[in-house]
Scaffold this motif. Structure first.
Motif, PDB file in Angstrom:
ATOM      1  N   THR A  65     -10.356  -8.357  -9.273  1.00  0.00           N
ATOM      2  CA  THR A  65     -10.021  -7.319  -8.165  1.00  0.00           C
ATOM      3  C   THR A  65     -10.966  -6.126  -8.351  1.00  0.00           C
ATOM      4  N   LEU A 143      -7.848  -3.499   6.098  1.00  0.00           N
ATOM      5  CA  LEU A 143      -7.199  -4.701   5.295  1.00  0.00           C
ATOM      6  C   LEU A 143      -7.857  -5.927   5.884  1.00  0.00           C
ATOM      7  N   LEU A 257       1.878  -6.750  -6.766  1.00  0.00           N
ATOM      8  CA  LEU A 257       2.233  -5.576  -5.920  1.00  0.00           C
ATOM      9  C   LEU A 257       2.441  -4.386  -6.684  1.00  0.00           C
ATOM     10  N   LEU A 260      -1.051  -3.310  -7.913  1.00  0.00           N
ATOM     11  CA  LEU A 260      -1.791  -2.507  -6.743  1.00  0.00           C
ATOM     12  C   LEU A 260      -1.081  -1.143  -6.523  1.00  0.00           C
ATOM     13  N   SER A 324      -7.797   2.167  -1.864  1.00  0.00           N
ATOM     14  CA  SER A 324      -6.583   1.464  -2.084  1.00  0.00           C
ATOM     15  C   SER A 324      -6.230   0.254  -1.332  1.00  0.00           C
ATOM     16  N   TRP A 328      -6.317  -3.827  -2.352  1.00  0.00           N
ATOM     17  CA  TRP A 328      -5.337  -4.510  -1.659  1.00  0.00           C
ATOM     18  C   TRP A 328      -5.778  -5.715  -1.195  1.00  0.00           C
TER      19      TRP A 328
END
Length: 348
Positions: A65, A143, A257, A260, A324, A328
């Motif tokens: 990630t 996103l 979750l 993150l 962030s 995600w």
């Protein structure tokens, strides 16, 4: 294990997705790697599991990630500039306009006496509300667009940021409608729990935890909505698709979750430090210390007298939140890829 191909090199052209001996392992070593039907993925294991595979191990998932965001940051940063910077600045100026004239009386007995804002027109409340909503919409757009950019990279079909943004904005309405449905459902669950608790006060200790659990479950099972909207060929029902894809993966998704959110908290703290340093360089934080024991707190002491300084603070915080969001998007793009690969393997 007897049906596995020889351990050297990739499997022959066109094999079904599955676990095969890792071609990158050291001579004489063990280990298997997931072949998704067209290429090797980053998923590795010592013992292949039957019926496909689960999500990429958390350690590998976390590092991948971070690496994805770093590798594609040049194509992701324009999304932040176009979607986050304007909304963060607008929120900063409208927030300063609203809070500058606020006075809090800590000795007041009622809310109307505790909070007063006599010098601010009603339009300031409207402006602040509008910019808050627009900021939330921009976050969802980031996103969806970032997920498209990262998934194109994972599929080895990289595309310019502008193409990802146009594609993401076309898919944005589907993600928005689905997420609004989830939010309304969560609010309904909470309201039912509070109403039942108000009618039967002893039950509040039961209904409230149940409502919070249901809200968490809804969050976990629908977390892939932006991802589905961004990468599925026909995302007509992203809510239902996310619900189906996360079946049996709730605990794995909860763990990711949490990671993150931890990443996001760390980035927010770093953004606060950077903000403090920048504001000292450009002329101070713009706020005044509040005296201990003060019974009256003025909003100007919290936001400062210079709206531009407060807007800069909001901008730096907004960029931190934007990073962030990129993490995600990358994290759940990987989750979506893993689940889809597993389902395809089970079908084959």
């Amino acid at each position: 294990m007897s049906d596995l191909p020889p351990p050297s090199g990739p499997p022959p052209a066109g094999p079904p997705a599955g676990w095969y001996p890792d071609p990158d392992r050291r001579p004489g070593g063990t280990g298997y790697r997931w072949w998704d039907g067209t290429r090797w993925t980053e998923a590795r294991t010592e013992e292949p599991r039957p019926h496909g595979f689960g999500l990429t191990p958390v350690g590998e998932w976390s590092s991948t990630t971070l690496r994805l965001v770093a590798q594609r940051f040049g194509n992701l940063f324009p999304l932040l500039v176009l979607l986050v910077v304007p909304t963060a600045l607008a929120s900063g100026f409208s927030g300063w306009w609203l809070l500058n004239g606020v006075v809090f009386d800590t000795e007041a007995e009622t809310f109307s006496e505790f909070y007063s804002n006599p010098d601010v027109p009603a339009i300031a409340y409207v402006a602040s509300s509008v910019t808050t909503v627009v900021s939330l919409l921009a976050a969802l757009a980031v996103l969806v667009c970032a997920t498209r950019q990262i998934r194109a990279h994972l599929d080895e079909e990289p595309e310019p940021w502008s193409a990802s943004m146009l594609h993401g904005l076309r898919r944005f309405p589907a993600a928005l409608v689905a997420n609004l449905g989830v939010v309304l459902l969560q609010i309904g669950v909470l309201l039912v729990a509070l109403i039942v608790g108000a009618i039967f006060p002893p039950l509040l200790l039961l209904t409230l935890p149940v409502a919070l659990f249901v809200m968490l479950l809804l969050t976990v099972r629908t977390v892939l909505i932006p991802t589905v909207a961004a990468v599925e060929e026909s995302p007509t029902q992203p809510l239902r698709t996310s619900w189906n894809l996360t079946r049996g993966q709730s605990w794995a998704v909860v763990g990711r979750l949490a990671l993150l959110l931890l990443f996001g908290l760390s980035i927010s703290l770093m953004a606060s430090v950077v903000s403090a340093i920048v504001l000292q360089i450009v002329g101070g934080a713009g706020t005044e210390p509040i005296e201990a024991g003060a019974t009256e707190i003025r909003g100007v002491d919290l936001v400062g007298e210079n709206p531009a300084v407060f807007a800069i603070r909001q901008l730096i915080g907004g960029l931190g939140n934007g990073v962030s969001l990129l993490l995600w998007a990358a994290g759940f793009a990987l989750v979506h890829r893993d689940i889809r690969a597993r389902l395809e393997a089970e079908v084959n």
